[in-house]
Design an enzyme around this catalytic site. Structure first.
Site, PDB file in Angstrom:
ATOM      1  N   CYS A   2       0.837  -1.194   0.000  1.00 27.42           N
ATOM      2  CA  CYS A   2       0.000   0.000   0.000  1.00 27.42           C
ATOM      3  C   CYS A   2       0.881   1.257   0.000  1.00 27.42           C
ATOM      4  CB  CYS A   2      -0.946   0.098   1.190  1.00 27.42           C
ATOM      5  SG  CYS A   2      -2.095  -1.270   1.321  1.00 27.42           S
ATOM      6  N   ARG A  27       3.558   0.062  -5.054  1.00 27.58           N
ATOM      7  CA  ARG A  27       3.410  -0.599  -3.753  1.00 27.58           C
ATOM      8  C   ARG A  27       2.123  -1.410  -3.644  1.00 27.58           C
ATOM      9  NH1 ARG A  27       6.841   1.513   0.067  1.00 27.58           N
ATOM     10  NH2 ARG A  27       5.505   0.711   1.699  1.00 27.58           N
ATOM     11  N   TRP A  74      -3.007  -2.640  -1.673  1.00 23.84           N
ATOM     12  CA  TRP A  74      -2.766  -4.054  -1.927  1.00 23.84           C
ATOM     13  C   TRP A  74      -3.564  -4.784  -0.851  1.00 23.84           C
ATOM     14  CZ3 TRP A  74      -0.680  -8.424   0.470  1.00 23.84           C
ATOM     15  CH2 TRP A  74      -0.316  -9.470  -0.386  1.00 23.84           C
ATOM     16  N   ASN A 100      -1.782   1.529   5.875  1.00 23.30           N
ATOM     17  CA  ASN A 100      -0.937   0.483   5.305  1.00 23.30           C
ATOM     18  C   ASN A 100      -0.653  -0.481   6.445  1.00 23.30           C
ATOM     19  OD1 ASN A 100       1.040  -1.018   3.992  1.00 23.30           O
ATOM     20  ND2 ASN A 100       2.637   0.506   4.325  1.00 23.30           N
ATOM     21  N   GLY A 101      -0.873  -1.777   6.220  1.00 23.37           N
ATOM     22  CA  GLY A 101      -0.565  -2.748   7.269  1.00 23.37           C
ATOM     23  C   GLY A 101      -1.768  -3.574   7.645  1.00 23.37           C
ATOM     24  N   GLU A 486      16.716 -16.907 -10.913  1.00 21.49           N
ATOM     25  CA  GLU A 486      16.268 -15.538 -11.159  1.00 21.49           C
ATOM     26  C   GLU A 486      15.514 -15.451 -12.504  1.00 21.49           C
ATOM     27  OE1 GLU A 486      15.912 -12.971  -9.471  1.00 21.49           O
ATOM     28  OE2 GLU A 486      15.911 -11.279 -10.847  1.00 21.49           O
ATOM     29  N   LYS A 490      11.586 -14.302 -12.764  1.00 22.17           N
ATOM     30  CA  LYS A 490      11.159 -13.167 -13.588  1.00 22.17           C
ATOM     31  C   LYS A 490      10.060 -13.607 -14.565  1.00 22.17           C
ATOM     32  CE  LYS A 490      13.513  -9.596 -12.314  1.00 22.17           C
ATOM     33  NZ  LYS A 490      13.503 -10.086 -10.935  1.00 22.17           N
ATOM     34  N   GLU A 493       6.719 -14.218 -12.660  1.00 22.19           N
ATOM     35  CA  GLU A 493       6.019 -13.050 -12.128  1.00 22.19           C
ATOM     36  C   GLU A 493       5.558 -12.095 -13.221  1.00 22.19           C
ATOM     37  OE1 GLU A 493       8.125 -10.239  -9.650  1.00 22.19           O
ATOM     38  OE2 GLU A 493      10.017 -10.697 -10.610  1.00 22.19           O
ATOM     39  N   HIS A 509      17.863 -36.110 -11.765  1.00 20.78           N
ATOM     40  CA  HIS A 509      17.282 -36.702 -10.558  1.00 20.78           C
ATOM     41  C   HIS A 509      15.774 -36.440 -10.479  1.00 20.78           C
ATOM     42  CE1 HIS A 509      21.283 -37.697  -9.241  1.00 20.78           C
ATOM     43  NE2 HIS A 509      21.653 -36.450  -9.501  1.00 20.78           N
ATOM     44  N   LYS A 608       5.406  -4.115  -4.815  1.00 25.38           N
ATOM     45  CA  LYS A 608       6.862  -4.043  -4.783  1.00 25.38           C
ATOM     46  C   LYS A 608       7.445  -4.245  -3.388  1.00 25.38           C
ATOM     47  CE  LYS A 608      10.808  -2.042  -6.816  1.00 25.38           C
ATOM     48  NZ  LYS A 608      11.186  -3.291  -7.478  1.00 25.38           N
TER      49      LYS A 608
HETATM   50  C1  F6R Z   1      11.230 -10.026  -8.000  1.00 24.54           C
HETATM   51  C2  F6R Z   1      11.218  -9.102  -6.882  1.00 24.54           C
HETATM   52  C3  F6R Z   1      11.007  -9.633  -5.513  1.00 24.54           C
HETATM   53  C4  F6R Z   1      11.893  -8.885  -4.498  1.00 24.54           C
HETATM   54  C5  F6R Z   1      11.562  -9.355  -3.070  1.00 24.54           C
HETATM   55  C6  F6R Z   1      12.442  -8.700  -2.041  1.00 24.54           C
HETATM   56  O1  F6R Z   1      11.474  -9.382  -9.203  1.00 24.54           O
HETATM   57  O2  F6R Z   1      11.349  -7.925  -7.054  1.00 24.54           O
HETATM   58  O3  F6R Z   1      11.232 -11.007  -5.447  1.00 24.54           O
HETATM   59  O4  F6R Z   1      13.229  -9.120  -4.805  1.00 24.54           O
HETATM   60  O5  F6R Z   1      10.227  -9.085  -2.789  1.00 24.54           O
HETATM   61  O6  F6R Z   1      12.258  -7.315  -2.016  1.00 24.54           O
HETATM   62  P1  F6R Z   1      13.280  -6.368  -1.282  1.00 24.54           P
HETATM   63  O7  F6R Z   1      14.577  -6.470  -2.019  1.00 24.54           O
HETATM   64  O8  F6R Z   1      12.683  -5.018  -1.336  1.00 24.54           O
HETATM   65  O9  F6R Z   1      13.424  -6.899   0.117  1.00 24.54           O
END
Ligand code: F6R
Length: 613
Positions: A2, A27, A74, A100-101, A486, A490, A493, A509, A608
């Site tokens: 949020c 956010r 969110w 937020n929370g 990674e 990507k 998501e 395996h 995010k």
């Molecule tokens: C993936 C992504 C997330 C963040 C994770 C940690 O692209 O962005 O997996 O890496 O939520 O976020 P931070 O680095 O802000 O703790």
């Protein structure tokens, strides 16, 4: 999660608040709302869906007033509907609250409020705060005193919250409170702000002050007062935000993510900048440990989530190789629940772009309670994780707006190498010449990245040919393995494609059973000590029908006979290859998502900054 903005000044609040919300939308983006105070009272507008829906709703509508609050959500309690969108108001429509929370004891509070005749209009936990404020502002020891009313309510709330409040009888006051989640004050001239992060007000002021745990902020046009929950005024330092405002704009790119991918050479340059002294020795004074304590470290834990966890895995390879120290990398969400053996001679490195991720923050708190030395590696100055750690190393990546992390991960990996080299230098496990040589190799990365980014068109074309695939596998060995993870994350998501990353040696395996005729398998196989083994793995999957997409090094022909598609990267030292192999993985997933018509910056169900556990 949020995003929250509060404003009081002489500008039209609707514009200021919407502008802040646009920058905070990363956010959370399942509904949004604003409240503006004009001469006749609070005007509140809320809408489910992205911020654009709210903007459409209010466009052309007169919402005059120079005090306002806003929210982009969110959802946690209650689905993302108009009714559950913030701000929430009390029965009389006199108080507006954004939050937020999560308020963990809200059910008990709701029961009491209903008994006392309050009518609930949403399924959220937030609404209780509006009704509680209605009561405490109307009556009792806090009557007519909005900050005191909020302080008294905070004492009754359990959980995590940032609350921002305005009242129709308070034309010069926005009040905010914080527990566990981020809140920053923006200090202007005749106007002041609060926001979830500095991007909320960076277009108006660059002077900021962080709000600490259990503090309440009174924001007025003429100034800001911060108190603890007892009402005692607390002093605090402000700091200057030197982020470039352009960095928080799309600058002609279709998506922030595409721009942020392109910003990576500059970001790495920033991370590396000014770290060497005249003798070519590395300085990482931020670590704030004495040489003796550094020499006393017996083990290292790296805790992080998601992509930051993958950066941490690279840190393990670097620190173990250069420092001969045992390193464990833990998903922060698991760390504290399994009672890890952490003590005084343990260095815990918490990696987090936002510096606000709840799981990582709790891991930091747990590590500190065990007397470990905690170093935060974060992009966000003043973030909770940086403040609660013993020391902070800033990655200097600049604002990252797209939900999927790119330049933040790149700078985290770079920072991992810096930490590894610095520890090696202080502990004497690598001699100064070798540290200098590794730093010289690292300093070539920005130019190599620029060159690599200039030849991504074939990767985009390849991505378009993969747009209808529903399953993609990623394989790598050694430092290629975290990059396989990674690449898969990507793709999941951004493009909602079922993707998994494996250590290439593991597939026989079990996972090899996933391969069918035409299954795309991305193999990260730059020139490397283990490349011969990787080529065997490429052959194994190809023999079972896989379409092999191989990332290799310029001029390396060894893998060509087994590759259906080849992506070539510039040559660098094998330990540093993740800084280059990651780029085509980012481009591939962004372009597949784009080709599928998806919102690259704001994938579904995500936010995010993950500030809930
Ligand atoms: C993936 C992504 C997330 C963040 C994770 C940690 O692209 O962005 O997996 O890496 O939520 O976020 P931070 O680095 O802000 O703790």
């Amino acid at each position: 999660m949020c995003g929250i903005v509060g404003y009081v000044g002489d500008k039209q609040a609707l514009e200021v608040v919407l502008d802040g919300l646009r920058r905070l939308e990363y956010r959370g983006y399942d509904s949004a709302g604003v409240s503006v105070l004009d001469g006749s009272g609070l005007q509140v507008e809320r809408k489910a869906g992205k911020l654009a829906n709210l903007e459409e709703l209010v466009s052309g509508r007169a919402m005059p007033g120079t005090l306002g609050i806003g929210h982009t959500r969110w959802a946690t309690h209650g689905p993302p509907t108009d009714a559950n969108a913030h701000p929430h108001v009390d029965c009389a429509g006199a108080v507006a609250v954004v939050h937020n929370g999560t308020i963990e004891n809200y059910e008990v509070l709701v029961a009491g409020l209903e008994q006392r005749g309050h009518q609930r209009r949403s399924e959220t936990d937030t609404e209780v705060v509006a009704h509680l404020l209605e009561e405490r502002y109307a009556d009792g020891p806090t009557q007519g005193d909005l900050p005191a009313s909020l302080r008294s309510i905070c004492k009754d709330l359990e959980g995590s919250f940032v609350l921002v409040v305005s009242h129709r009888d308070e034309p010069d006051l926005v009040v905010a409170a914080r527990r566990n989640l981020p809140l920053v004050i923006g200090l202007g001239d005749g106007e002041n702000f609060v926001g979830s992060d500095v991007t909320a007000f960076i277009a108006h002021t660059r002077e900021a002050r962080a709000v600490e745990q259990d503090q309440v902020v009174e924001v007025r046009r003429a100034g800001v007062t911060v108190t603890d929950l007892e009402g005692t005024v607390v002093d605090g330092d402000s700091y200057h935000v030197d982020w470039d405002t352009d960095a928080a704009e799309k600058g002609g790119y279709e998506f922030f993510m595409l721009k942020e991918i392109e910003e990576q050479p500059a970001a790495v340059r920033e991370t590396l900048g000014g770290r060497l002294d005249a003798d070519g020795l590395l300085h990482l004074d931020e670590l704030a440990m004495s040489d003796e304590d550094v020499r006393g470290i017996e083990q290292v834990f790296i805790v992080a989530c998601g992509s930051a966890y993958h950066s941490g895995l690279i840190g393990k390879y670097a620190i173990e190789r250069w420092c001969r120290l045992p390193v464990q990398v833990e998903m922060a969400s698991e760390f504290r629940y399994r009672d890890p053996v952490v003590g005084r001679n343990t260095l815990v490195i918490a990696v987090s772009q936002s510096g606000e991720t709840a799981d990582t923050l709790e891991a930091v708190r747990h590590a500190r309670s065990q007397r470990a030395w905690v170093l935060a590696v974060t992009n966000t100055v003043g973030s909770t994780i940086s403040r609660e750690s013993d020391a902070a190393l800033y990655t200097r990546g600049g604002p990252e707006v797209a939900v999927a992390s790119t330049k933040a991960v790149m700078t985290q990996i770079t920072a991992m190498y810096l930490v590894g080299l610095y520890l090696a230098q202080l502990r004497g496990t690598r001699d100064p010449d070798e540290v200098r040589a590794h730093m010289a190799d690292l300093s070539t990365i920005p130019d190599l990245l620029t060159e690599l980014l200039g030849r991504m068109e074939p990767v985009r074309e390849l991505a378009r040919s993969l747009k209808d695939e529903e399953r993609v596998l990623f394989l790598g060995r050694h430092v290629g393995y975290p990059m396989a993870l990674e690449g898969a994350l990507k793709l999941k998501e951004l493009a909602y494609v079922s993707a998994e990353g494996f250590p290439a040696g593991e597939i026989k395996h079990g996972p090899i059973a996933l391969i069918e005729q035409g299954t795309p398998v991305v193999v990260i196989a730059p020139r490397h000590a283990l490349q011969a083994k990787l080529i065997n793995n490429v052959q194994e999957v190809r023999a079972r029908g896989a379409r092999t997409i191989v990332i290799t090094t310029d001029g390396d022909a060894s893998v060509l006979p087994y590759a259906d598609d080849v992506i070539s990267i510039p040559d660098t030292k094998s330990l540093l290859t993740p800084l280059l192999t990651i780029v085509p993985l980012q481009v591939l997933s962004a372009e597949i998502a784009r080709a599928r018509g998806l919102d690259v910056d704001q994938p579904r169900n995500l936010a995010k900054s993950v500030t809930v556990e």
